[in-house]
Design an enzyme around this catalytic site. Structure first.
Site, PDB file in Angstrom:
ATOM      1  N   ASP A  17       0.816  -1.200  -0.008  1.00 39.35           N
ATOM      2  CA  ASP A  17       0.025   0.099  -0.134  1.00 39.35           C
ATOM      3  C   ASP A  17       0.817   1.389   0.170  1.00 39.35           C
ATOM      4  OD1 ASP A  17      -2.231   1.658   0.480  1.00 39.35           O
ATOM      5  OD2 ASP A  17      -1.957   1.632   2.568  1.00 39.35           O
ATOM      6  N   SER A  18       0.418   2.382  -0.292  1.00 35.02           N
ATOM      7  CA  SER A  18       1.063   3.604  -0.076  1.00 35.02           C
ATOM      8  C   SER A  18       1.445   3.938   1.270  1.00 35.02           C
ATOM      9  CB  SER A  18       0.323   4.766  -0.741  1.00 35.02           C
ATOM     10  OG  SER A  18      -1.009   4.988  -0.007  1.00 35.02           O
ATOM     11  N   TYR A  35      -0.897   8.595  -2.211  1.00 35.64           N
ATOM     12  CA  TYR A  35      -0.764   8.652  -3.601  1.00 35.64           C
ATOM     13  C   TYR A  35      -1.955   9.118  -4.274  1.00 35.64           C
ATOM     14  CZ  TYR A  35       2.795   4.456  -3.654  1.00 35.64           C
ATOM     15  OH  TYR A  35       3.581   3.568  -3.714  1.00 35.64           O
ATOM     16  N   CYS A  44      -4.299  -1.023  -2.230  1.00 37.68           N
ATOM     17  CA  CYS A  44      -4.356   0.122  -2.150  1.00 37.68           C
ATOM     18  C   CYS A  44      -5.172   0.456  -3.560  1.00 37.68           C
ATOM     19  CB  CYS A  44      -3.171   0.736  -2.388  1.00 37.68           C
ATOM     20  SG  CYS A  44      -3.008   2.775  -2.777  1.00 37.68           S
ATOM     21  N   GLU A  87      -5.823   9.782   9.471  1.00 41.13           N
ATOM     22  CA  GLU A  87      -4.534   9.794   9.979  1.00 41.13           C
ATOM     23  C   GLU A  87      -4.347  10.604  10.956  1.00 41.13           C
ATOM     24  OE1 GLU A  87      -1.548   9.425   6.981  1.00 41.13           O
ATOM     25  OE2 GLU A  87      -2.101   7.481   6.305  1.00 41.13           O
ATOM     26  N   CYS A  90     -11.249   2.950  -0.489  1.00 34.12           N
ATOM     27  CA  CYS A  90     -10.128   3.658  -0.155  1.00 34.12           C
ATOM     28  C   CYS A  90      -9.877   2.619   1.078  1.00 34.12           C
ATOM     29  CB  CYS A  90     -10.030   5.017   0.159  1.00 34.12           C
ATOM     30  SG  CYS A  90      -8.593   5.442   1.027  1.00 34.12           S
ATOM     31  N   HIS A 146      -8.410   3.123   3.658  1.00 33.45           N
ATOM     32  CA  HIS A 146      -8.288   3.829   4.761  1.00 33.45           C
ATOM     33  C   HIS A 146      -9.717   3.839   5.386  1.00 33.45           C
ATOM     34  CE1 HIS A 146      -4.568   5.568   4.282  1.00 33.45           C
ATOM     35  NE2 HIS A 146      -4.372   6.223   5.358  1.00 33.45           N
TER      36      HIS A 146
HETATM   37  N1  DGL Z   1      -4.069   3.618   0.072  1.00 30.62           N
HETATM   38  C1  DGL Z   1      -4.822   4.742  -0.619  1.00 30.62           C
HETATM   39  C2  DGL Z   1      -5.957   4.260  -1.333  1.00 30.62           C
HETATM   40  O1  DGL Z   1      -6.457   3.162  -1.115  1.00 30.62           O
HETATM   41  C3  DGL Z   1      -5.244   6.037   0.291  1.00 30.62           C
HETATM   42  C4  DGL Z   1      -3.956   6.668   0.846  1.00 30.62           C
HETATM   43  C5  DGL Z   1      -3.357   7.524  -0.223  1.00 30.62           C
HETATM   44  O2  DGL Z   1      -3.778   8.219  -0.810  1.00 30.62           O
HETATM   45  O3  DGL Z   1      -2.125   7.061  -0.432  1.00 30.62           O
HETATM   46  O4  DGL Z   1      -6.540   4.901  -2.395  1.00 30.62           O
END
Ligand code: DGL
Length: 268
Positions: free
Chosen positions: A5-6, A37, A68, A147, A179, A181
């Site tokens: 993941d990012s 990301y 991600c 976050e 997403c 998160h």
């Molecule tokens: N992990 C990213 C997603 O699921 C969210 C966090 C990011 O913007 O990097 O889209």
């Protein structure tokens, strides 16, 4: 299995994988140095993801989970062409679940800007049922709020209400939370949308798809053994350990650092 993941959001996917596949070994890589990301151009995300997937393949994993939504939206087809190892993303399982769940064939999507811009969910939903109407809303404020020190504060509820408004106006009965998160604030979404709306989360759907892929390819580990898991980050390992536990809901001991130079060398 390799999961990436990012940053830490993909730990919600890893959590589901660990619960569904307790006999498998996992290596999780979070690209903390280049998070987020979501606001980045798709080309740049593609470059990062080629590096990470190449690195994980080099570690000898048997399956990669792109945990991600932004990375999956930008790069999944290209990765599948480049890699030998099978790769599962978070978007197909969610699109599938949403098309199966909707009764009025109106589906909403909340996700990062990159995910919405890629239009991947539209393509997949259309391929499964061309009669489903998808309304997509980019939510740039949600990842930073989740976050922050106060993910359940008033500001998060206000932001969710604002992003949900156009979906309610479109009368959707199913919402894809696109997403990794977002499971962290699941109760806020549930309260804003109400019981009548089905919420689809990537973590559960993707763990199911990963398990099915291992079974169909007959590459699962023997049941009965206990699998291991380890963590790698390009960012600050201490921050990963602390914030990561919030996402994983399991203990995180050691976190190893991978440099961006190592990732660049490994690009697929
Ligand atoms: N992990 C990213 C997603 O699921 C969210 C966090 C990011 O913007 O990097 O889209």
């Amino acid at each position: 299995m390799g999961v990436f993941d990012s940053g830490m959001g993909g730990l919600t996917v890893l959590h589901e994988c660990l619960v569904t596949l307790p006999h498998e070994d996992f290596v999780y890589l979070g690209d903390g140095a280049r998070l987020p990301y979501g606001p980045r151009p798709l080309d740049e995300i593609r470059r990062f993801v080629r590096e990470i997937a190449g690195y994980l393949e080099g570690q000898g994993v048997k399956l990669i989970v792109a945990a991600c939504n932004s990375a999956t939206s930008a790069a999944l087809p290209e990765l599948q062409e480049l890699l030998e190892v099978p790769i599962v993303g978070v978007i197909t399982p969610e699109a599938h679940a949403a098309v199966q769940a909707t009764r009025n064939r109106r589906v909403g999507l909340l996700a990062t800007q990159a995910t919405v811009s890629s239009r991947r969910y539209e393509e997949l939903v259309r391929a499964l049922d061309a009669g489903v109407r998808l309304s997509a809303v980019p939510c740039p404020r949600l990842v930073p709020l989740i976050e922050s020190d106060d993910p359940f504060g008033e500001e998060t509820t206000l932001a969710v209400r604002e992003y949900a408004a156009p979906l309610k106006a479109a009368d959707v009965d199913t919402v894809i939370l696109g997403c990794t998160h977002y499971p962290l604030i699941r109760p806020i979404f549930q309260r804003v949308f109400g019981r009548g709306v089905t919420l689809v989360f990537s973590a559960e759907e993707t763990a199911r798809e990963a398990a099915e892929t291992l079974a169909r390819k007959q590459i699962e580990n023997a049941e009965g053994r206990e699998g291991s898991y380890r963590f790698l980050t390009t960012g600050d390992p201490e921050q990963f350990r602390e914030m990561g536990a919030r996402f994983l809901q399991l203990p995180i001991d050691a976190v190893e650092v991978v440099s961006l130079a190592e990732l660049e060398k490994a690009a697929a």
